[in-house]
Scaffold this active site. Structure first.
Site, short mmCIF file in Angstrom:
data_model
loop_
_atom_site.label_atom_id
_atom_site.label_comp_id
_atom_site.label_asym_id
_atom_site.label_seq_id
_atom_site.Cartn_x
_atom_site.Cartn_y
_atom_site.Cartn_z
CG ASP A 26 -2.08 0.95 1.08
OD1 ASP A 26 -2.34 1.41 -0.05
OD2 ASP A 26 -2.74 1.24 2.10
CG ASN A 74 -7.74 -2.03 -5.33
OD1 ASN A 74 -6.85 -2.85 -5.07
ND2 ASN A 74 -7.97 -1.00 -4.53
C1 IPE Z 1 -5.31 -2.70 -0.34
O1 IPE Z 1 -5.00 -1.36 -0.52
C2 IPE Z 1 -5.28 -3.41 -1.66
C3 IPE Z 1 -3.96 -3.57 -2.25
C4 IPE Z 1 -2.82 -3.23 -1.72
C5 IPE Z 1 -3.98 -4.19 -3.56
P1 IPE Z 1 -6.12 -0.25 -0.69
O2 IPE Z 1 -5.40 1.04 -0.79
O3 IPE Z 1 -7.02 -0.60 -1.83
O4 IPE Z 1 -6.94 -0.38 0.67
P2 IPE Z 1 -7.87 0.68 1.41
O5 IPE Z 1 -8.84 1.19 0.41
O6 IPE Z 1 -6.96 1.77 1.92
O7 IPE Z 1 -8.48 -0.08 2.52
C1 IPE Z 2 -1.46 0.27 -3.42
O1 IPE Z 2 -1.21 1.63 -3.48
C2 IPE Z 2 -1.59 -0.35 -4.78
C3 IPE Z 2 -2.95 -0.80 -5.12
C4 IPE Z 2 -4.00 -0.77 -4.36
C5 IPE Z 2 -3.11 -1.35 -6.45
P1 IPE Z 2 -2.42 2.65 -3.51
O2 IPE Z 2 -2.78 2.93 -4.93
O3 IPE Z 2 -3.54 2.18 -2.67
O4 IPE Z 2 -1.74 3.94 -2.87
P2 IPE Z 2 -2.43 4.95 -1.86
O5 IPE Z 2 -2.97 4.14 -0.72
O6 IPE Z 2 -3.50 5.67 -2.61
O7 IPE Z 2 -1.32 5.85 -1.44
MG MG Z 3 -4.02 2.42 -0.72
#
Ligand code: IPE
Ligand code: IPE
Ligand code: MG
Length: 241
Positions: A26, A74
């Site tokens: 994340d 996602n």
């Molecule tokens: C969790 O991250 C999913 C992945 C790392 C693929 P998200 O960024 O989607 O999770 P939330 O929305 O903060 O819970």
């Molecule tokens: C995690 O990074 C990757 C995926 C969920 C695919 P994020 O895209 O969630 O990054 P933040 O949480 O917005 O910084």
């Molecule tokens: Mg995220």
């Protein structure tokens, strides 16, 4: 000479009873934002860091590495971002196939890939097939994965067998990754302290570790420190020690 020796000793770092480490990758978006870059650039750097982490885990002899790359939630992101993530996964997995071969890495997936564009589905099945007989670390890509969907899918398969009762053992046989050990350690980057629907069944007894760094700031050193912290945990599994 001493430096070379130290490096060798370091590479043989003891991993204790760790069989399966899972990463919630994340913070790609926030990493990019801090640098005035588009989110997609964060995802690209995130993919590169996934390789760095995998390489370190291979060196240490970690049997299974799971990475949460795309959750069932996602899909709620913009089509542009979803397409960009799929594109990064597709292009890089194809380009890095020789590297996975060199590292003796076997690729597996968890999650419903049938909803993906055809070219991504093909790239995933090609890389699974071409790394099938590798005997080193398993890289388990969790894409379009959700813990609740995982459990529902398993329950439906049990129902189809017309069994009178669902046992933990029976359900476990139908979950994604039934052939893999449960994760011993789940690491989440970016300072968030939640599971976000990741391995809710399989991770029931996992140790949890939350890092403040965003995923693209991961390093081999941070992998080592996660494992050092894991080894200090006292896993009781309900018993008194
Ligand atoms: C969790 O991250 C999913 C992945 C790392 C693929 P998200 O960024 O989607 O999770 P939330 O929305 O903060 O819970
Ligand atoms: C995690 O990074 C990757 C995926 C969920 C695919 P994020 O895209 O969630 O990054 P933040 O949480 O917005 O910084
Ligand atoms: Mg995220």
């Amino acid at each position: 000479l001493i430096q070379i020796l130290m490096k060798k000793i370091d590479k043989k770092k003891d991993i204790g009873n760790l069989k399966h480490i899972a990463f919630i990758m994340d913070g790609n978006g926030r990493w990019a934002k801090k640098r005035g870059l588009p989110r997609n650039v964060g995802h690209k750097f995130g993919y590169e860091k996934m390789k760095v982490v995998l390489k370190r885990c291979c060196e240490l002899g970690v049997p299974v590495v799971s990475v949460y790359a795309f959750s069932t939630e996602n899909w709620n992101r913009s089509k542009e971002e979803v397409d960009a993530i799929f594109g990064i996964v597709r292009d890089n997995l194809v380009a890095d196939t020789p590297l996975f071969q060199e590292w003796n890495v076997k690729i597996s997936t968890m999650g419903d890939t049938s909803k993906f564009p055809k070219d991504l589905q093909d790239a995933l099945s090609d890389i699974k097939k071409s790394t099938e007989s590798n005997t080193g670390t398993i890289l388990n890509l969790c894409i379009n994965y959700g813990g609740r969907a995982d459990v529902c899918y398993a329950v439906n398969q049990v129902l189809a067998k017309k069994l009178a009762k669902v046992t933990e053992e029976e359900l476990g046989k139908h979950l994604y990754g039934a052939n893999l050990p449960d994760p011993d350690l789940i690491v989440r980057t970016s300072g968030e302290q939640r599971m976000s629907n990741f391995l809710i069944w399989q991770g029931a007894y996992a140790e949890l570790l939350f890092l403040k760094q965003n995923w693209p700031s991961m390093s081999p050193k941070l992998v080592d420190s996660c494992i050092t912290k894991f080894k200090k945990r006292n896993r009781r599994f309900g018993r008194v020690k």
